[in-house]
Design an enzyme around this catalytic site. Structure first.
Site, PDB file in Angstrom:
ATOM      1  N   CYS A 133       0.780  -1.145  -0.117  1.00 28.08           N
ATOM      2  CA  CYS A 133      -0.030  -0.205   0.054  1.00 28.08           C
ATOM      3  C   CYS A 133       1.049   1.193   0.138  1.00 28.08           C
ATOM      4  CB  CYS A 133      -0.894  -0.083   1.060  1.00 28.08           C
ATOM      5  SG  CYS A 133      -0.320  -0.727   2.573  1.00 28.08           S
ATOM      6  N   HIS A 246      -2.775   5.880   4.730  1.00 21.02           N
ATOM      7  CA  HIS A 246      -1.338   6.201   5.137  1.00 21.02           C
ATOM      8  C   HIS A 246      -1.012   7.515   4.496  1.00 21.02           C
ATOM      9  CE1 HIS A 246      -1.636   1.978   6.218  1.00 21.02           C
ATOM     10  NE2 HIS A 246      -0.842   1.745   5.378  1.00 21.02           N
TER      11      HIS A 246
END
Ligand code: NAP
Ligand code: 3JN
Length: 345
Positions: A133, A246
């Protein structure tokens, strides 16, 4: 090769997990042509059903004949399951899009972010890997800059949400936060330290050189996806008490000089990227705003005045969506697209 059909039999392996659940909702939201959904998880989930598009599907355990008749399997049940079951699925004639790190660096396995290197899909042998990710959101933003000015070096620090570790970690952050606010003793089981009200500079296992595996995944995967082994990447990966999204702080050095305005202009036209950058109005990407969004947001774009050709950036993306489920479903969409639309770049 996938035979063109009106609708496909799709399997989700790890269906009950944080990524698996997001895969199911992404397939539904994007109206992927699903004839039948096959859902797989561990023995713990046997007997459960999950709903998709108004229909209930049973959760099954994996067996050697599980993939008979399955066209596409989205795997997110960890590397061990991918190592064992992806070859079984391929043998049964299925195309696997794998979310684990198990196959990412295999030279025979394309590692794909559709906005960046869809062309690599041409050469798969049944398994296609979804990158980590933290890598995905970084390369979506860096690809247009690399094309314009050739990136020589990347220094990245990540601020990764607990959903990257899975469902148990999300529960742990919630529980620890509630316990601390109620003056109770905190319990920890997922992370080696309390995550509530804390930052932990440790994601995945430590290697002998002092880096973590997560940091090295970012370095190696970025080179493979951008097709340039000469780019130098150094990463520090940090877990923060955020549920979803994130964030990343990047310092990059390019061969050709780019001003901050030139970077903004290049990124304004980049697929999957939103430039969100008006600091005078307190506008910059925030995890709480980017959660549940498909695009990757970039702001705080400014020149690094300490080097000749340096740029600083702040990048935020939903790790469960673009960082995992959405990227995998976008790959599946390319696989079923008419031949001319499969490989844009
Ligand atoms: P999670 O919330 O802990 O879910 C794990 C899933 O795997 C659950 O569905 C679990 O089923 C299933 N599972 C565990 N053991 C199994 C077995 N023996 N057979 C079949 N299924 C099994 O974790 P997550 O966050 O969804 O992550 C899952 C995996 O996805 C990770 O290990 C990683 O490889 C990958 N991932 C990739 C990214 C990325 O960066 N692209 C991000 C996050 C995760 P039960 O519910 O029955 O236990
Ligand atoms: O920690 C994060 O924010 C992302 C986690 C990804 C992850 C978690 C467990 C196993 C991975 C991954 O995708 O690299 C793996 C894995 O190595 O498969």
């Amino acid at each position: 090769m996938l035979k063109r059909k009106k609708a496909y039999v799709v399997a989700v392996v790890g269906a009950t997990g944080a990524v698996g659940e997001e895969m199911i909702s992404t397939l539904e939201q994007r109206e992927f042509p699903v004839e039948k959904l096959r859902l797989f998880a561990s023995e713990r989930s046997e007997g459960r059903t999950m709903s998709f598009d108004g229909r209930d599907f049973p959760v099954e355990t994996l067996k050697t004949d599980s993939f008979a008749g399955v066209d596409i399997a989205l795997f997110s049940a960890g590397g061990e399951r991918s190592a064992r079951w992806a070859p079984v699925a391929v043998k049964a004639g299925c195309i696997v899009i794998d979310n684990s790190s198990q196959w990412r660096m295999d030279p025979e396995v394309p590692l794909v972010v559709p906005e960046v290197n869809a062309k690599d899909l041409k050469h798969h042998k049944g398994i296609i890997a979804n990158p980590n990710c933290s890598t995905i959101q970084m390369v979506v933003v860096l690809k247009p800059i690399h094309d314009a000015a050739r990136i020589r070096r990347i220094v990245v620090t990540t601020f990764q949400s607990v959903s990257g570790t899975g469902k148990k970690a999300m529960e742990e952050l919630g529980q620890q936060t509630a316990d601390l606010l109620n003056l109770r003793q905190v319990q920890k089981s997922v992370y080696p330290h309390q995550i509530a009200f804390n930052c932990i500079p440790h994601i995945d296992a430590f290697l002998d050189d002092g880096y973590t595996k997560e940091e090295m995944k970012m370095a190696k995967e970025t080179k493979k996806i951008l097709g340039d082994e000469s780019i130098r990447v150094t990463a520090t990966a940090v877990r923060v008490p955020v549920f979803r999204c994130h964030s990343e702080s990047l310092n990059i050095e390019t061969e050709k000089k780019m001003t901050a305005n030139e970077v903004r202009a290049v990124l304004a036209d980049a697929p999957g990227v939103i430039v969100y950058d008006a600091p005078e109005k307190n506008i910059y990407p925030l995890a709480i705003d980017v959660a549940d969004k498909d695009d990757t947001y970039v702001g705080r774009i400014r020149e690094d005045e300490t080097i000749a050709n340096g740029i600083n950036l702040w990048i935020v993306s939903d790790n469960l969506r673009k960082g995992a489920a959405l990227n995998a479903v976008q790959i599946a969409e390319l696989l079923i697209a008419p031949a001319g639309r499969r490989t844009g770049n």
